[in-house]
Design a protein around this motif. Sequence first.
Motif, PDB file in Angstrom:
ATOM      1  N   MET A  60      -7.666  -3.444  -2.334  1.00 40.70           N
ATOM      2  CA  MET A  60      -6.742  -4.499  -1.922  1.00 40.70           C
ATOM      3  C   MET A  60      -7.242  -5.177  -0.664  1.00 40.70           C
ATOM      4  O   MET A  60      -7.273  -6.397  -0.578  1.00 40.70           O
ATOM      5  CB  MET A  60      -5.346  -3.909  -1.678  1.00 40.70           C
ATOM      6  CG  MET A  60      -4.416  -4.928  -1.088  1.00 40.70           C
ATOM      7  SD  MET A  60      -2.717  -4.405  -1.012  1.00 40.70           S
ATOM      8  CE  MET A  60      -2.784  -3.325   0.377  1.00 40.70           C
ATOM      9  N   ILE A 101      -5.055   5.796  -6.957  1.00 39.66           N
ATOM     10  CA  ILE A 101      -4.173   5.441  -5.847  1.00 39.66           C
ATOM     11  C   ILE A 101      -4.941   5.425  -4.539  1.00 39.66           C
ATOM     12  O   ILE A 101      -4.770   4.525  -3.712  1.00 39.66           O
ATOM     13  CB  ILE A 101      -3.010   6.444  -5.794  1.00 39.66           C
ATOM     14  CG1 ILE A 101      -2.102   6.226  -6.986  1.00 39.66           C
ATOM     15  CG2 ILE A 101      -2.241   6.299  -4.514  1.00 39.66           C
ATOM     16  CD1 ILE A 101      -1.007   7.225  -7.065  1.00 39.66           C
ATOM     17  N   ILE A 150       2.452   1.872  -3.377  1.00 39.97           N
ATOM     18  CA  ILE A 150       1.607   2.450  -4.418  1.00 39.97           C
ATOM     19  C   ILE A 150       1.195   3.868  -4.070  1.00 39.97           C
ATOM     20  O   ILE A 150       1.205   4.744  -4.920  1.00 39.97           O
ATOM     21  CB  ILE A 150       0.373   1.579  -4.629  1.00 39.97           C
ATOM     22  CG1 ILE A 150       0.812   0.224  -5.136  1.00 39.97           C
ATOM     23  CG2 ILE A 150      -0.604   2.251  -5.542  1.00 39.97           C
ATOM     24  CD1 ILE A 150       0.115  -0.259  -6.324  1.00 39.97           C
ATOM     25  N   SER A 151       0.845   4.109  -2.821  1.00 42.29           N
ATOM     26  CA  SER A 151       0.310   5.441  -2.538  1.00 42.29           C
ATOM     27  C   SER A 151       1.392   6.487  -2.605  1.00 42.29           C
ATOM     28  O   SER A 151       1.092   7.653  -2.848  1.00 42.29           O
ATOM     29  CB  SER A 151      -0.382   5.470  -1.181  1.00 42.29           C
ATOM     30  OG  SER A 151       0.493   5.014  -0.200  1.00 42.29           O
ATOM     31  N   GLN A 157       3.940   6.118  -4.747  1.00 46.66           N
ATOM     32  CA  GLN A 157       4.466   5.985  -6.098  1.00 46.66           C
ATOM     33  C   GLN A 157       5.979   5.837  -6.094  1.00 46.66           C
ATOM     34  O   GLN A 157       6.681   6.496  -6.851  1.00 46.66           O
ATOM     35  CB  GLN A 157       4.086   7.196  -6.947  1.00 46.66           C
ATOM     36  CG  GLN A 157       2.595   7.340  -7.105  1.00 46.66           C
ATOM     37  CD  GLN A 157       2.245   8.545  -7.924  1.00 46.66           C
ATOM     38  OE1 GLN A 157       2.778   8.711  -9.004  1.00 46.66           O
ATOM     39  NE2 GLN A 157       1.375   9.375  -7.417  1.00 46.66           N
ATOM     40  N   ASP A 167       0.816  -1.200   0.000  1.00 48.35           N
ATOM     41  CA  ASP A 167       0.000   0.000   0.000  1.00 48.35           C
ATOM     42  C   ASP A 167       0.854   1.255   0.000  1.00 48.35           C
ATOM     43  O   ASP A 167       0.599   2.194  -0.752  1.00 48.35           O
ATOM     44  CB  ASP A 167      -0.905  -0.019   1.230  1.00 48.35           C
ATOM     45  CG  ASP A 167      -1.778   1.201   1.289  1.00 48.35           C
ATOM     46  OD1 ASP A 167      -1.810   1.843   2.340  1.00 48.35           O
ATOM     47  OD2 ASP A 167      -2.409   1.506   0.269  1.00 48.35           O
ATOM     48  N   PHE A 204      -7.163   2.385  -4.166  1.00 49.61           N
ATOM     49  CA  PHE A 204      -6.471   1.110  -4.245  1.00 49.61           C
ATOM     50  C   PHE A 204      -6.475   0.387  -2.904  1.00 49.61           C
ATOM     51  O   PHE A 204      -6.635  -0.846  -2.850  1.00 49.61           O
ATOM     52  CB  PHE A 204      -5.034   1.352  -4.717  1.00 49.61           C
ATOM     53  CG  PHE A 204      -4.107   0.240  -4.389  1.00 49.61           C
ATOM     54  CD1 PHE A 204      -3.201   0.349  -3.350  1.00 49.61           C
ATOM     55  CD2 PHE A 204      -4.145  -0.926  -5.107  1.00 49.61           C
ATOM     56  CE1 PHE A 204      -2.348  -0.691  -3.047  1.00 49.61           C
ATOM     57  CE2 PHE A 204      -3.296  -1.965  -4.803  1.00 49.61           C
ATOM     58  CZ  PHE A 204      -2.396  -1.847  -3.774  1.00 49.61           C
ATOM     59  N   ARG A 205      -6.336   1.139  -1.827  1.00 46.15           N
ATOM     60  CA  ARG A 205      -6.202   0.495  -0.507  1.00 46.15           C
ATOM     61  C   ARG A 205      -7.437  -0.314  -0.168  1.00 46.15           C
ATOM     62  O   ARG A 205      -7.355  -1.467   0.242  1.00 46.15           O
ATOM     63  CB  ARG A 205      -5.979   1.586   0.544  1.00 46.15           C
ATOM     64  CG  ARG A 205      -5.860   1.037   1.942  1.00 46.15           C
ATOM     65  CD  ARG A 205      -4.506   0.503   2.160  1.00 46.15           C
ATOM     66  NE  ARG A 205      -4.447  -0.498   3.193  1.00 46.15           N
ATOM     67  CZ  ARG A 205      -3.910  -0.312   4.375  1.00 46.15           C
ATOM     68  NH1 ARG A 205      -3.434   0.862   4.681  1.00 46.15           N
ATOM     69  NH2 ARG A 205      -3.852  -1.292   5.236  1.00 46.15           N
TER      70      ARG A 205
END
Lengths: 175, 208
Positions: free
Chosen positions: B142, B135, A136-137, A139, A133, B138-139
Amino acid sequence: MDASEVEFLAEKEMVKIIPNFSLDKVFLIGGDLGPFNPGLPIDVPVWLALNLKQRQKCRIIPPEWMDVEKLEEMRDLERKEDMFTPVPSPYYMELTKLLLNHASDNIPKADEIRTLVKDIWDTRIAKLRLSADSFISQQEAYAKLDNLTLMEINTIRAFLLDTLNCMYKLRSNLQ
Amino acid sequence: MDTQSYFPVPPGVGMEENFLSLDDILLSHERLPIRTECTFPRLGFLEKSIPESPGTKMELPLWLTKGLYERKRKVVSVELPKVYKEGWRTVFNADPNVVDLHKMGPYYYGLGSQMLHFDSPENPEIAQTLLQTFIARFRRTMDSSQNAYNEDTSAFVERLDCLEKALFRSGQSGLNGFQSWEKGQASQLTASSLVLNYRKRKITDVQP
């Protein structure tokens, strides 16, 4: 990659057994398997150990790490650390499942061991998700994957790669 | 084993579309509000509201708009759909998790990326909003895809855009694969779903 394929790779690990038959040295493509003498411990791959156990020709000795106190220490260490701690064996999950399913009579306190290994697995998977996480957050460009086992990587691989693909394409829109 | 015998062509996220992807074909049917800049003589039979004079507003599907759009010869000029305008963009920047992306057009990310072809002055902000929304959501995706084993997830999934649904599905398949392996079902042989449909008689049914 399937979970079954990872299990197949795990079966190459060596484990100690005590055979109850005798056999001369066997020459296989993968290597030699030493002479079997009844009552003397010998190292063999897991696939052979399970096969012999199912035919009731040997007794399996649990690996050193498969011990309640050691696993409890590892579990507590895993819970304290932020990063991934070194694993007892690169295939600990698969070996636990295989040995406990086929040879639980040779392993003392099998149920507790199963619970402890599951605890360690859950903690590691939670850490893996946290780091995915944040990867991705924020980047970031790369992530460090020390001490991760193949099984853990396998469960998250498809999802993470698809997400990274989408993110890459959305980012290339910015240009 | 979980290998598929049919690999559908995935949609091309971003400014390229995959010609053979069903998702992209459906995406290109979305209608965009446009303004005509020149006359379309004698084409009034195509659509009831088609104008004979320039400067009329109407809606055309994406595939037609992309074909007609040209920077130099102004045939049509495209307005942004509501969802990509300033108002909605601030909503997305504030908290993307509460938005029902399926209602906003099931192809939010796809259509947004295609809109970037039309050279609107707000292009960088649109691209940035798309990325940030992805983004942030996404959390949740997931967490729910990796944790919901054998549960009813339809309430969550219906608020997802098509792209996120595909991600959700791949997360679920990873989870299901691992769980079925752990239970020992991975080594059991089961009839393939393709063969079950043939409804052949099984040997246990035939023998008396």
